[in-house]
Scaffold this active site. Sequence first.
Site, PDB file in Angstrom:
ATOM      1  N   GLU A  58      59.125 -37.844-116.195  1.00 45.53           N
ATOM      2  CA  GLU A  58      58.618 -39.161-115.787  1.00 45.53           C
ATOM      3  C   GLU A  58      58.212 -39.989-116.998  1.00 45.53           C
ATOM      4  OE1 GLU A  58      59.338 -40.069-112.980  1.00 45.53           O
ATOM      5  OE2 GLU A  58      59.736 -38.098-112.120  1.00 45.53           O
TER       6      GLU A  58
ATOM      7  N   HIS B 162      61.172 -41.783-118.346  1.00 44.36           N
ATOM      8  CA  HIS B 162      61.388 -43.057-117.636  1.00 44.36           C
ATOM      9  C   HIS B 162      60.416 -44.108-118.163  1.00 44.36           C
ATOM     10  CE1 HIS B 162      64.238 -41.853-114.622  1.00 44.36           C
ATOM     11  NE2 HIS B 162      63.461 -40.944-114.088  1.00 44.36           N
TER      12      HIS B 162
ATOM     13  N   HIS C 217      61.389 -45.592-121.425  1.00 41.00           N
ATOM     14  CA  HIS C 217      62.510 -46.520-121.245  1.00 41.00           C
ATOM     15  C   HIS C 217      61.983 -47.892-120.818  1.00 41.00           C
ATOM     16  CE1 HIS C 217      66.890 -46.796-119.491  1.00 41.00           C
ATOM     17  NE2 HIS C 217      66.783 -47.415-120.642  1.00 41.00           N
TER      18      HIS C 217
END
Length: 681
Positions: A468, A471, A474
Amino acid sequence: MNNPLLTDDLLPKFGHIRTEHMETAIDQILSENRMKIQALAGQENPTWETLAQPMQALEDKLSNAWSVISHLNGVMNNDDLRKFYKNCLEKLTEYSTEVSQNAALCEAYKKLAGRDDFQTLSEAQRKSIDNILRDFRLGGVDLPEDKKKRYAELSRELAELSNKFSDNVLDATQHWFKHITDVDELSGLPETAIEGAKQAARQKELDGYVITLDFPSFYPVMTYGDNRSLRREVYEAFVTRASDQGPDAATWDNTPVMAEILKRRHALAQLLGFGNYAERSLATKMARSVDEVMEFLNQLAAKSKPQAEREFAELKAFVKDEYGQEDLQAWDVGYYSEKLRQKRYDISPETLRPWFPVDKVVPGLFRVAEKLFGVQIEAHPEVETWHDDAQAYCISRHGEPIAWFYLDLYARQGKRGGAWMADCRVRWRDLRGKLQLPVAFLTCNFTPPVDGKPSLLTHDEVTTLFHEFGHGLHHMLTQVEVMDVSGINGVAWDAVELPSQFLENWCWNPESLALIASHHDTGEPLPEDLLQKLLAAKNFQSGMAMVRQLEFSLFDFRLHAEFSEQAPTNPLDMHRTVREGIAVVQAPDFNRFPNAFSHIFAGGYAAGYYSYKWAEVLAADAFSLFEENGIFDQETGKAFLHHILEKGGSQEPMALFKAFRGREPEVDALLKQTGITDEAA
Ligand SMILES: [Zn+2]
């Protein structure tokens, strides 16, 4: 009225947000946006500054309020909130359909794209306009009036049905529990799980122990519970959630909901000129065609199934030899696999927990990100959040804040299960030049700390956290300033798991493990023998795990690709067909896996579950460059930051991947990483 959802705080004032603010905020934003859009769409000669930029501001206002509302719905759910959420969702769906079918607005964007100076816009700006025009087409803007109406109807119904699906799963999951008074029935369960069961009982004002279908409760029973009939009972409750079978049969049955969803998706795809919903799904993805995806999945299946079969045969032989048991049911597989793993590697997830206390793992994760990408991460306990378990953090570079995130780690009542990252704020620069920093929500469902002891994680949970956070990086490390393609915005679904799966690799390397593992009592590092065992056990049953994921992917993809109006595919039949081809473990007749498969019926993964495997290949292949150069190699880290993380959705994922890796991705990188060979061992 002072509505905290309407202010432009970078960090929402969670302490002041009430459920009644939600619908008012959404109503006000939608009505203002509608008015402004009408003016923007009517322009004679639209430019980036007079059309695209102000449209982003409207989008931003809406998404800033909505991200907070849907986050609270996920982590602080109650009947009241659910009602407001549902109302807002209906209005929002209506609004987005309206915007996506606004022909005048689409015309304005077409004019902007047709300008002589269009090519002077930045790559991110042009990509954003391309995406907008594509989404207009997919939103049915070119359809004649009657079909447009039909499209809007289908979209609205689909949103309602998905929400219904998800509510059914949540209700079914939270309703069932097993009350146990005799601790012997929990024989085999680790201490943490027994403590958790005690706590769950106290919450329900019961004596003894309570087993629920929340992962931290359900999973230990299936993996360690010696009591076979308890395993069967819990298994049955879990795999029959929201179906016509099991202990709550027909109470929250998703069977008709699925049928209605599939029918409408197919109709919607056909309205847009696609043959089926799988084709529609691929219109926004990195994969180019239905055939390409099927070939990709079949290729992985062919290469993994022989190994999965060998692994399952080994397991059966082990159970027969060691336990004299011939029949191996679905509720036995996890349990005996764990026994085999322990025998072979003398290690269990529970053995490792003491070395992964949350207060070591979380700072260790931050250290990894700091070393790889040259950032600093700092806790800000003074920032208000929605619950005592949640805390805010700031990411900075050279002392300058560049992003914020919230971490909410523990399972609790009213919190949706699983782990996820969602955006709270998106990075972009407005017309006045003001830069909004990105803010992320990182949510997990780990076992809460018990009796003052820190929460001790399994290595699996550590991996989930890294996933997670990948993510999150990102979303947060993007340098893009155009909202639609900033961070994870505008990234194709089948490429969006690249950074998350990529970061998981740092949970499997001695150098990085030294940063995240130390004993919660003694502070000692993970002993060398345990480390070696952990690494050796990494690919245990990786063939079986691979075919299981391929089963989900093929089920989802074929369900949507092969649907026909005359003979609508029944999800249960399709699931059986796919399993016949690929599964190595038999499932009982009462198994209703599709009924709780929220990813594809309530999430964004419809005809897109294959994306996990697709992105795993990208991630494995990207990581192989770090294996060549060193896992903390600064140049390689910088290249990944620069070519992938910072670029977000501003370029095609294949172009970004090639810029980083120097070539197209190769499937074998994943097979090699997971230790899958197609030769007999
Ligand atoms: Zn993910």
